[in-house]
Structures are given as C-alpha cells and as structure tokens.
Design a protein around this motif. Sequence first.
Motif, PDB file in Angstrom:
ATOM      1  N   PHE A 153      -0.650  -1.933  -4.568  1.00 27.87           N
ATOM      2  CA  PHE A 153       0.082  -2.388  -5.743  1.00 27.87           C
ATOM      3  C   PHE A 153       0.266  -3.884  -5.574  1.00 27.87           C
ATOM      4  CE2 PHE A 153       0.697   2.059  -5.803  1.00 27.87           C
ATOM      5  CZ  PHE A 153       1.007   2.424  -7.105  1.00 27.87           C
ATOM      6  N   LEU A 154      -0.438  -4.656  -6.392  1.00 26.36           N
ATOM      7  CA  LEU A 154      -0.358  -6.108  -6.319  1.00 26.36           C
ATOM      8  C   LEU A 154       0.837  -6.563  -7.141  1.00 26.36           C
ATOM      9  CD1 LEU A 154      -1.653  -8.704  -5.244  1.00 26.36           C
ATOM     10  CD2 LEU A 154      -3.018  -8.759  -7.353  1.00 26.36           C
ATOM     11  N   LEU A 155       1.751  -7.289  -6.489  1.00 24.48           N
ATOM     12  CA  LEU A 155       3.006  -7.676  -7.125  1.00 24.48           C
ATOM     13  C   LEU A 155       3.067  -9.171  -7.383  1.00 24.48           C
ATOM     14  CD1 LEU A 155       5.530  -5.634  -4.941  1.00 24.48           C
ATOM     15  CD2 LEU A 155       4.380  -4.936  -7.052  1.00 24.48           C
ATOM     16  N   ASP A 156       3.683  -9.504  -8.501  1.00 19.88           N
ATOM     17  CA  ASP A 156       4.056 -10.876  -8.836  1.00 19.88           C
ATOM     18  C   ASP A 156       5.556 -10.961  -8.592  1.00 19.88           C
ATOM     19  OD1 ASP A 156       4.469 -13.395  -9.904  1.00 19.88           O
ATOM     20  OD2 ASP A 156       4.112 -12.774 -11.980  1.00 19.88           O
ATOM     21  N   PRO A 157       5.989 -11.465  -7.416  1.00 17.93           N
ATOM     22  CA  PRO A 157       7.418 -11.506  -7.104  1.00 17.93           C
ATOM     23  C   PRO A 157       8.193 -12.304  -8.154  1.00 17.93           C
ATOM     24  CG  PRO A 157       6.122 -11.957  -5.158  1.00 17.93           C
ATOM     25  CD  PRO A 157       5.173 -11.987  -6.325  1.00 17.93           C
ATOM     26  N   GLU A 158       9.363 -11.771  -8.548  1.00 15.62           N
ATOM     27  CA  GLU A 158      10.165 -12.405  -9.597  1.00 15.62           C
ATOM     28  C   GLU A 158      11.525 -12.871  -9.117  1.00 15.62           C
ATOM     29  OE1 GLU A 158      10.376  -9.652 -12.840  1.00 15.62           O
ATOM     30  OE2 GLU A 158       8.408 -10.235 -13.566  1.00 15.62           O
ATOM     31  N   SER A 159      12.257 -12.005  -8.438  1.00 16.42           N
ATOM     32  CA  SER A 159      13.604 -12.367  -8.008  1.00 16.42           C
ATOM     33  C   SER A 159      13.936 -11.612  -6.736  1.00 16.42           C
ATOM     34  CB  SER A 159      14.628 -12.054  -9.102  1.00 16.42           C
ATOM     35  OG  SER A 159      14.659 -10.670  -9.360  1.00 16.42           O
ATOM     36  N   GLY A 160      15.005 -12.044  -6.062  1.00 13.02           N
ATOM     37  CA  GLY A 160      15.386 -11.358  -4.849  1.00 13.02           C
ATOM     38  C   GLY A 160      16.509 -12.062  -4.131  1.00 13.02           C
ATOM     39  N   ASP A 189      -1.514  -5.197 -10.727  1.00 17.45           N
ATOM     40  CA  ASP A 189      -2.767  -4.466 -10.532  1.00 17.45           C
ATOM     41  C   ASP A 189      -2.521  -3.323  -9.570  1.00 17.45           C
ATOM     42  OD1 ASP A 189      -5.415  -3.790 -10.852  1.00 17.45           O
ATOM     43  OD2 ASP A 189      -6.221  -5.605  -9.918  1.00 17.45           O
ATOM     44  N   ARG A 190      -3.329  -2.278  -9.706  1.00 13.06           N
ATOM     45  CA  ARG A 190      -3.333  -1.141  -8.786  1.00 13.06           C
ATOM     46  C   ARG A 190      -4.771  -1.008  -8.287  1.00 13.06           C
ATOM     47  NH1 ARG A 190       0.166  -0.011 -13.018  1.00 13.06           N
ATOM     48  NH2 ARG A 190       2.218   0.769 -12.406  1.00 13.06           N
ATOM     49  N   ILE A 191      -4.939  -1.065  -6.971  1.00 10.38           N
ATOM     50  CA  ILE A 191      -6.270  -1.137  -6.375  1.00 10.38           C
ATOM     51  C   ILE A 191      -6.458   0.039  -5.419  1.00 10.38           C
ATOM     52  CG2 ILE A 191      -7.842  -2.596  -5.023  1.00 10.38           C
ATOM     53  CD1 ILE A 191      -5.680  -4.892  -5.763  1.00 10.38           C
ATOM     54  N   PRO A 192      -7.400   0.961  -5.707  1.00 12.12           N
ATOM     55  CA  PRO A 192      -7.659   2.063  -4.772  1.00 12.12           C
ATOM     56  C   PRO A 192      -8.158   1.509  -3.427  1.00 12.12           C
ATOM     57  CG  PRO A 192      -8.709   2.469  -6.896  1.00 12.12           C
ATOM     58  CD  PRO A 192      -8.228   1.043  -6.905  1.00 12.12           C
ATOM     59  N   LEU A 193      -7.542   1.997  -2.330  1.00 11.43           N
ATOM     60  CA  LEU A 193      -7.890   1.510  -0.991  1.00 11.43           C
ATOM     61  C   LEU A 193      -8.082   2.676  -0.027  1.00 11.43           C
ATOM     62  CD1 LEU A 193      -5.168  -1.312  -0.779  1.00 11.43           C
ATOM     63  CD2 LEU A 193      -7.605  -1.611  -1.275  1.00 11.43           C
ATOM     64  N   GLY A 245       0.831  -1.204   0.000  1.00  6.09           N
ATOM     65  CA  GLY A 245       0.000   0.000   0.000  1.00  6.09           C
ATOM     66  C   GLY A 245       0.860   1.246   0.000  1.00  6.09           C
ATOM     67  N   LEU A 246       0.704   2.074  -1.034  1.00  5.42           N
ATOM     68  CA  LEU A 246       1.450   3.334  -1.127  1.00  5.42           C
ATOM     69  C   LEU A 246       0.489   4.503  -0.952  1.00  5.42           C
ATOM     70  CD1 LEU A 246       3.797   2.670  -4.201  1.00  5.42           C
ATOM     71  CD2 LEU A 246       4.336   2.475  -1.766  1.00  5.42           C
ATOM     72  N   SER A 247       0.872   5.449  -0.109  1.00  6.52           N
ATOM     73  CA  SER A 247       0.066   6.656   0.105  1.00  6.52           C
ATOM     74  C   SER A 247      -0.042   7.432  -1.197  1.00  6.52           C
ATOM     75  CB  SER A 247       0.711   7.538   1.168  1.00  6.52           C
ATOM     76  OG  SER A 247       0.102   8.821   1.184  1.00  6.52           O
ATOM     77  N   ASN A 248      -1.250   7.887  -1.494  1.00  7.89           N
ATOM     78  CA  ASN A 248      -1.442   8.646  -2.731  1.00  7.89           C
ATOM     79  C   ASN A 248      -0.861  10.059  -2.646  1.00  7.89           C
ATOM     80  OD1 ASN A 248      -3.363  10.056  -1.217  1.00  7.89           O
ATOM     81  ND2 ASN A 248      -5.090   8.984  -2.137  1.00  7.89           N
ATOM     82  N   LYS A 249      -0.243  10.407  -1.530  1.00 10.23           N
ATOM     83  CA  LYS A 249       0.368  11.727  -1.377  1.00 10.23           C
ATOM     84  C   LYS A 249       1.868  11.730  -1.653  1.00 10.23           C
ATOM     85  CE  LYS A 249      -2.872  13.409   2.126  1.00 10.23           C
ATOM     86  NZ  LYS A 249      -3.837  12.328   2.055  1.00 10.23           N
TER      87      LYS A 249
END
Length: 153
Positions: free
Chosen positions: A123-130, A113-117, A41-45
Amino acid sequence: MVGELDYPMFVVTTGEGNQRSGCLVGFASQVSIAPPRFLVGLSNKNHTFHTALTTEFLAVHVIPRDHIELATLFGGSTGDDIDKFARCAWHPGPHELPILDESSAWFSGRIIDRIPLGDHVGFLLDPESGSAPGDLGTVVTYTDVRDLEPGHE
C-alpha cells in the motif's frame, strides 16, 4: 540474512464508520523523499488487508518497547475473532482513523496505489499528518516479536 536484521515493526490501522482494523507490520519503509512516500506491506490473509481494500487512508504507528503488549495484541490476534480496539486506548484521528494513544509516533496517509507483491500487497501512502517527538525512544523491533504466533498464517 533477512532473519538476522533487526528492523522496526509498525502497527497499521484503518477503518470507516464503526469498522476498524489494525495489524502488526514488519514490511514497511520510506520509499521516496520528494514527493514523500511510504510503502506498507499487508498480508493478503489478514483482516486489516481486507478492510484496507475499501478504505482511502491508513495510519502507521511506531510502538515504544515499553508498550510491547500493543505489538502482541495487533500481531498475535485477528480482527476476524476479536475487537482489538476494545482492548487498547485509542482516539479518532484524521479521516476518523483509529490512532493508538500509546504509540510513540504516528502518521496518516492517503493510499495512492496497491501493488501485488506475492503474499503481501504493498500500500503506497502519501503521508498527510501525524505526530512525532524529536526522540522516539526505544521502539519495538523484529527481535522483540520474533517468537510471536501470528493471528493468521
């Protein structure tokens, strides 16, 4: 009740080319095992939110408590005013994402996906590497940053 929970905090970074952004995030969780999914979740500000609207990938970092200054940097200042990456060690990772050298673990993920909350967007992520060791050690939690003045309201 929520204010009494001591959940982990994360630093999320993103960017393309010379434009990099990052912020401290308290709203984040694994939301599926198969397929693997992680929601941030990222603040829209904040500056990172606006950068993430035009990028395809995010990097999610776990910060060890002995590097609390990273949480302070990414949570207590804004990319609108300073270059946070000039004040910490990092290297380009997958998709040229900025990866923080002092994180104890990180992963990159494609934004699917980006979902207003409300005042945050998920921000829905599909993890790839790390990179993650078997033991994360003691990580930065909400209790560690409870009194931090945010870079934005």
